[in-house]
Design an enzyme around this catalytic site. Structure first.
Site, PDB file in Angstrom:
ATOM      1  N   SER A   5      51.745  60.156  -6.109  1.00  0.00           N
ATOM      2  CA  SER A   5      52.493  59.944  -4.870  1.00  0.00           C
ATOM      3  C   SER A   5      52.632  61.252  -4.091  1.00  0.00           C
ATOM      4  O   SER A   5      51.627  61.867  -3.736  1.00  0.00           O
ATOM      5  CB  SER A   5      53.844  59.297  -5.191  1.00  0.00           C
ATOM      6  OG  SER A   5      54.413  58.706  -4.048  1.00  0.00           O
ATOM      7  N   HIS A  32      53.329  50.901  -7.905  1.00  0.00           N
ATOM      8  CA  HIS A  32      53.170  52.279  -7.461  1.00  0.00           C
ATOM      9  C   HIS A  32      53.183  53.278  -8.614  1.00  0.00           C
ATOM     10  O   HIS A  32      52.430  54.252  -8.603  1.00  0.00           O
ATOM     11  CB  HIS A  32      54.272  52.615  -6.442  1.00  0.00           C
ATOM     12  CG  HIS A  32      54.151  53.977  -5.850  1.00  0.00           C
ATOM     13  ND1 HIS A  32      52.977  54.459  -5.287  1.00  0.00           N
ATOM     14  CD2 HIS A  32      55.065  54.987  -5.722  1.00  0.00           C
ATOM     15  CE1 HIS A  32      53.176  55.681  -4.829  1.00  0.00           C
ATOM     16  NE2 HIS A  32      54.416  56.029  -5.089  1.00  0.00           N
TER      17      HIS A  32
END
Length: 249
Positions: A84, A229
Site C-alpha cells: 500500500s 487489500h
C-alpha cells in the site's frame, strides 16, 4: 530522518515497507520466511511506529528517509517490497537510488492518485477520537464502530495504540492525507517490478494497467484470488510463493 528498523538474516538485502497506520511488524509474516535466505530490513516509515514524527508527509520525503537508511547501511543490489503506502514509497525510490535497486514489489497499490473516499471513515473516526481526547481502547473502539469500521480494521488500528497514545502521528496523517492519496507520475523506470493485487481489492484494477506499464515497462502483475487489500496477511503462502518465484527469476 533516521528511521527505526529491524534486521534479520544475511545475504542480499530485502527492505520491507508497511502501509498507512501500520508499523514494521505488519510484514512479519513475510520477513520470517524471507530472512532464511535474505537479509530482511523491516522499517518504520516516518510518523509511524518508533520512527520520528514530522509535519511533512509525502512520497518524496518518505523515499528520501529510506534512501538515507540505505546509504547509512551501505546497501546495494536492494530488493524493495512495500504494501500500500509502503509500495508507493518503494516505487518512488526508483527515482532516487535506481542504481542500488535490483527489484521492486508493490503489494496491492498502483502508481496512481487514489480517491480519498476509501479511508475517510478511518480518518473521520480518528479525528473524532482525537477531538474527544480518548485514551481508553474500549471507548476508541466504540467510536470507530459508529463509523462502520469492521472489527478487523479496528483491531489493526488499535495495534498502534499503546500506553494511552497512538504510535502513528494521527494529526499529521489526517492533515496530509491528500498527499498520501496523491501520486506524481514518474519517467519510465526499467527496474523489474512485481505488482501483486488482491482479487477482491479495487486498489489495482484493469484500468490502472496503462499507468503501471507506462511508468514501469518491465512490470509483472499477479492476482491473488480471494484476497482483499491486506493480501500478504490474508494469503501469506500465496504471496510468498509469488515472491520466491519472482526473486529467483
Amino acid at each position: 530522518m533516521k528511521l527505526h528498523y529491524k534486521i534479520q538474516g544475511d545475504n542480499q538485502a530485502i527492505l520491507l515497507l508497511h502501509g498507512l497506520f501500520g508499523s514494521l511488524d505488519n510484514l512479519n509474516m513475510l520477513a520470517k520466511d524471507l530472512s532464511i535466505n535474505y537479509q530482511t530490513i523491516q522499517i518504520d516509515l516516518r510518523n509511524h511506529g518508533q520512527s520520528p514524527w514530522s509535519n511533512i508527509m509525502n512520497y518524496q520525503a518518505m523515499a528520501e528517509d529510506v534512501a538515507e537508511l540505505c546509504h547509512d547501511l551501505q546497501l546495494a543490489n536492494i530488493i524493495l517490497i512495500g504494501h500500500s503506502m509502503g509500495g508507493k514509497v518503494a516505487l518512488q525510490l526508483s527515482q532516487l537510488i535506481p542504481q542500488q535497486i535490483a527489484k521492486i514489489c508493490a503489494i496491492d497499490i498502483a502508481p496512481i492518485t487514489y480517491s480519498q473516499i476509501a479511508n475517510m471513515p478511518v480518518i473521520n473516526a480518528l479525528t473524532q477520537c482525537i477531538n474527544q481526547g480518548l485514551i481508553d481502547k474500549e471507548q476508541i473502539a466504540e467510536v470507530m464502530q459508529q463509523y462502520d469500521l469492521t472489527p478487523a480494521i479496528i483491531s489493526f488500528l488499535l495495534k498502534s495504540f499503546k500506553h494511552q497514545r497512538w504510535l502513528f502521528n494521527a494529526n499529521v496523517i489526517i492533515q496530509q492525507y491528500d498527499n498520501i492519496c496523491d501520486w506524481h507520475p514518474i519517467s519510465a523506470c526499467d527496474i523489474p517490478t512485481l505488482f501483486i493485487r488482491g482479487g477482491n481489492s479495487n486498489y489495482i484494477t484493469d484500468k490502472d494497467y496503462p499507468a503501471i506499464f507506462s511508468q514501469f515497462p518491465n512490470a509483472q502483475i499477479e492476482t491473488v484470488a480471494g484476497a482483499n487489500h491486506n493480501v500478504h496477511a490474508e494469503k501469506t503462502q500465496e504471496v510468498l510463493h509469488l515472491l520466491h518465484s519472482w526473486l529467483i527469476d
